[in-house]
Design an enzyme around this catalytic site. Structure first.
Site, PDB file in Angstrom:
ATOM      1  N   GLY A 130       0.792  -1.219   0.000  1.00  0.00           N
ATOM      2  CA  GLY A 130       0.000   0.000   0.000  1.00  0.00           C
ATOM      3  C   GLY A 130       0.819   1.261   0.000  1.00  0.00           C
ATOM      4  O   GLY A 130       1.997   1.255  -0.309  1.00  0.00           O
ATOM      5  N   CYS A 131       0.153   2.375   0.324  1.00  0.00           N
ATOM      6  CA  CYS A 131       0.770   3.700   0.284  1.00  0.00           C
ATOM      7  C   CYS A 131       1.743   3.900   1.437  1.00  0.00           C
ATOM      8  O   CYS A 131       1.536   4.767   2.279  1.00  0.00           O
ATOM      9  CB  CYS A 131      -0.305   4.773   0.366  1.00  0.00           C
ATOM     10  SG  CYS A 131      -1.147   5.088  -1.161  1.00  0.00           S
ATOM     11  N   VAL A 132       2.786   3.117   1.523  1.00  0.00           N
ATOM     12  CA  VAL A 132       3.810   3.380   2.538  1.00  0.00           C
ATOM     13  C   VAL A 132       5.181   3.287   1.896  1.00  0.00           C
ATOM     14  O   VAL A 132       5.369   2.590   0.935  1.00  0.00           O
ATOM     15  CB  VAL A 132       3.751   2.407   3.735  1.00  0.00           C
ATOM     16  CG1 VAL A 132       2.574   2.716   4.604  1.00  0.00           C
ATOM     17  CG2 VAL A 132       3.746   0.981   3.300  1.00  0.00           C
TER      18      VAL A 132
END
Lengths: 472, 106
Positions: free
Chosen positions: B104-106
């Site tokens: 994900g968005c990390v």
């Protein structure tokens, strides 16, 4: 003019990694359905399917972008990939767009039938060719659309890249990271597979902390409260790894006397459909948010600081989902601006004395038209605000956009071309770089770490919350 | 894939600096990841409390725990997790604990 010798292409030679796809098939996860998540099948006619979908999905804006390019090369200087690798023609936006353009010309445009050699018409022959296309449209473009803004012919290369990504997604030829996040969003309704129990527990935790801080049970983080003025939607990483931003929002809402709520379902405003090019996923996730607002009769959807989430939920999602916009949708930064303007919150900029610069997120400034609002807020909550150059719609990508943060295989190239961004950041002399996007936080943090800059990344809400004057 | 090396031990990491084969993790590997990837001079008992919990959770469930669970189990406030691991729970603590990069968005 002496021609410069072309360097070795920066396009990654990443093979197709299908381990997650195979596991998903073995586990028979429910979202593996014809109208949902697709996996790669080596025995299928993937090229045939790719070409058929290409023909079916061409829209007028796509046709314009596919045919209008005159190969003037002006786009090259707007792309940070090319600026960082000026001897590598495969880094120009036009090269990347030409990879789908040549297929379009070969199969759908008369020029490719009459003068194929002249327009460089061609077709993918096998899955290897599609995999190379994958490494170009996912690996050498952050879909930031800076070239789009600077194209005199109005060619939207970002649109072509997303369109091509969407065709590859349909045959399962995608980076593993893109598959994983899409799977989680299809399966659980949020991109980090956070369960409802974990979500509620974390919100409760932040509420407890705020009650201790304020010494009153009046401050709360309500869930599924009907008839509110604000339905607040967030990025799953806030709840999974860093809920301080949720507490910051709750703190401001409390002081502003806002009637607000988070939804129990439909709280993820991020949308991997934007990155994978899958409009069906885009529609599913966006619809969850819109339906939450309708179910709870909320007057307004407010989106936490997230670039692609803002673009998806505020702009693209209504089209993907075929959904009439019934209530206004805005970024939390617009909400903050309203509170300040109406005097609902008071701030003391002296609490943020460090020099701050602002990084415009591609999806917020260029593709979302939110440019002056964050500056309006920042000038009131910090004492030393300074622009980076270029800025606003012309700003350079954080280099982690377009979902690139979830594709480890393209990281070496991403960090190499980030030297342009590093120089831009360094020239500001700022200690803090503020951005309205979670993706940019990690993109910029990677740049800062890699190029050893003395900077920290913050968000608008962090600074507002820090400057917030708590009434007696 | 790239390698990181310290005290004669070589470990393979992915492009993001996460352990290439999570099964290769041990205390020495954690120390090397902490030093080279996270810039920590020393792993204190508090670092180990966070890392061991994340590791155990990962071995049982196959994914990273919520930061809520990390704080609950170790008793540390959220702020302290960021003091211990400047890159945060996902890119800092999970990396030292030998997990693959969270999705994900990390």
């Amino acid at each position: 003019m002496k021609r410069r010798k072309a360097a070795v292409s920066g396009i990654a030679d990443a093979p197709l990694d299908t381990r997650s796809q195979e596991r998903a098939r073995l586990d028979r996860i429910p979202s593996l359905a014809p109208d949902r998540l697709q996996t790669y099948d080596a025995s299928a006619d993937n090229v045939g399917r790719f070409l058929r979908l290409l023909g079916e999905r061409i829209t007028r804006p796509l046709a314009v972008s596919l045919t209008a390019c005159v190969h003037c090369g002006l786009c090259a200087d707007s792309c940070h990939y090319f600026l960082a690798r000026p001897d590598d023609p495969t880094m120009t936006p036009v090269y990347k767009a030409d990879q789908i353009r040549r297929i379009f010309k070969r199969h759908l445009d008369w020029t490719g039938r009459v003068v194929p050699w002249w327009v460089h018409a061609g077709s993918p022959q096998n899955d290897e060719d599609l995999n190379r296309l994958k490494n170009i449209v996912f690996g050498t473009c952050s879909a930031c659309r800076r070239c789009t803004l600077n194209c005199p012919m109005g060619v939207d290369t970002g649109l072509l890249v997303r369109f091509t990504r969407g065709l590859l997604t349909e045959v399962g030829i995608v980076p593993e990271g893109v598959f994983n996040v899409s799977r989680d969003q299809w399966e659980t309704g949020n991109q980090m597979a956070v369960t409802e129990e974990e979500y509620l527990e974390t919100l409760q935790w932040m509420e407890d902390e705020l009650r201790t801080e304020f010494g009153t049970p009046e401050v709360d983080i309500p869930v599924d409260r009907p008839d509110c003025d604000v339905l607040y939607t967030i990025n799953p990483r806030e709840v999974k790894f860093d809920p301080r931003s949720i507490a910051n929002a709750a703190r401001v809402f409390f002081v502003a006397g806002e009637k607000w709520t988070l939804p129990k379902w439909g709280w993820d405003q991020t949308n991997f459909g934007l990155f994978s090019g899958d409009d069906k996923l885009g529609a599913y996730v966006a619809r969850n948010v819109y339906e939450a607002a309708e179910r709870l009769r909320a007057k307004r959807i407010v989106i936490s600081e997230c670039g692609h989430g803002y673009r998806s939920t505020r702009w693209e999602g209504y089209n993907w989902a075929g959904y009439d916009q019934k209530v206004p949708t805005e970024s939390v930064v617009v909400t903050l601006q309203r509170y300040l303007r109406e005097g609902r919150i008071r701030v003391d900029p002296a609490r943020n004395p460090d020099p701050v610069t602002f990084h415009d997120s591609c999806n917020i400034a260029r593709s979302g038209d939110l440019v002056e609002e964050p500056r309006w807020v920042l000038r009131r909550v910090v004492t030393d605000f300074r622009e980076m150059h270029p800025n606003r719609r012309e700003n350079l990508c954080c280099t982690g956009g377009g979902g690139l943060l979830s594709m480890a295989e393209y990281r070496p190239l991403r960090l190499e071309v980030a030297k342009i961004k590093a120089e831009q950041l360094k020239a500001t002399g700022a200690k803090l770089v503020c951005t309205m996007c979670h993706n940019c936080i990690d993109g910029l943090t990677d740049v800062i770490k890699h190029y050893k800059l003395e900077m920290k990344v913050v968000q608008v809400l962090d600074l507002v919350s820090n400057a917030l004057v708590i009434p007696e | 894939m790239p390698f990181i090396e310290k005290d004669g031990r070589k470990i393979e990491v992915n492009e993001e600096g996460f352990l290439a084969r999570p099964g290769e993790w041990d205390e020495q590997a954690a120390g090397i990841l902490a030093k080279i990837e996270e810039g920590l001079d020393e792993m204190t008992a508090e670092h180990w409390a966070v890392v061991n919990y994340i590791r155990g959770y990962y071995l049982e469930k196959g994914l990273a725990p919520m930061v809520r669970k990390i704080c609950q189990t170790t008793g540390f406030p959220l702020k302290h997790i960021y003091e211990l691991f400047p890159s945060g729970p996902a890119k800092g603590a999970c990396k030292v604990a030998g997990l693959p990069k969270p999705d994900g968005c990390v």
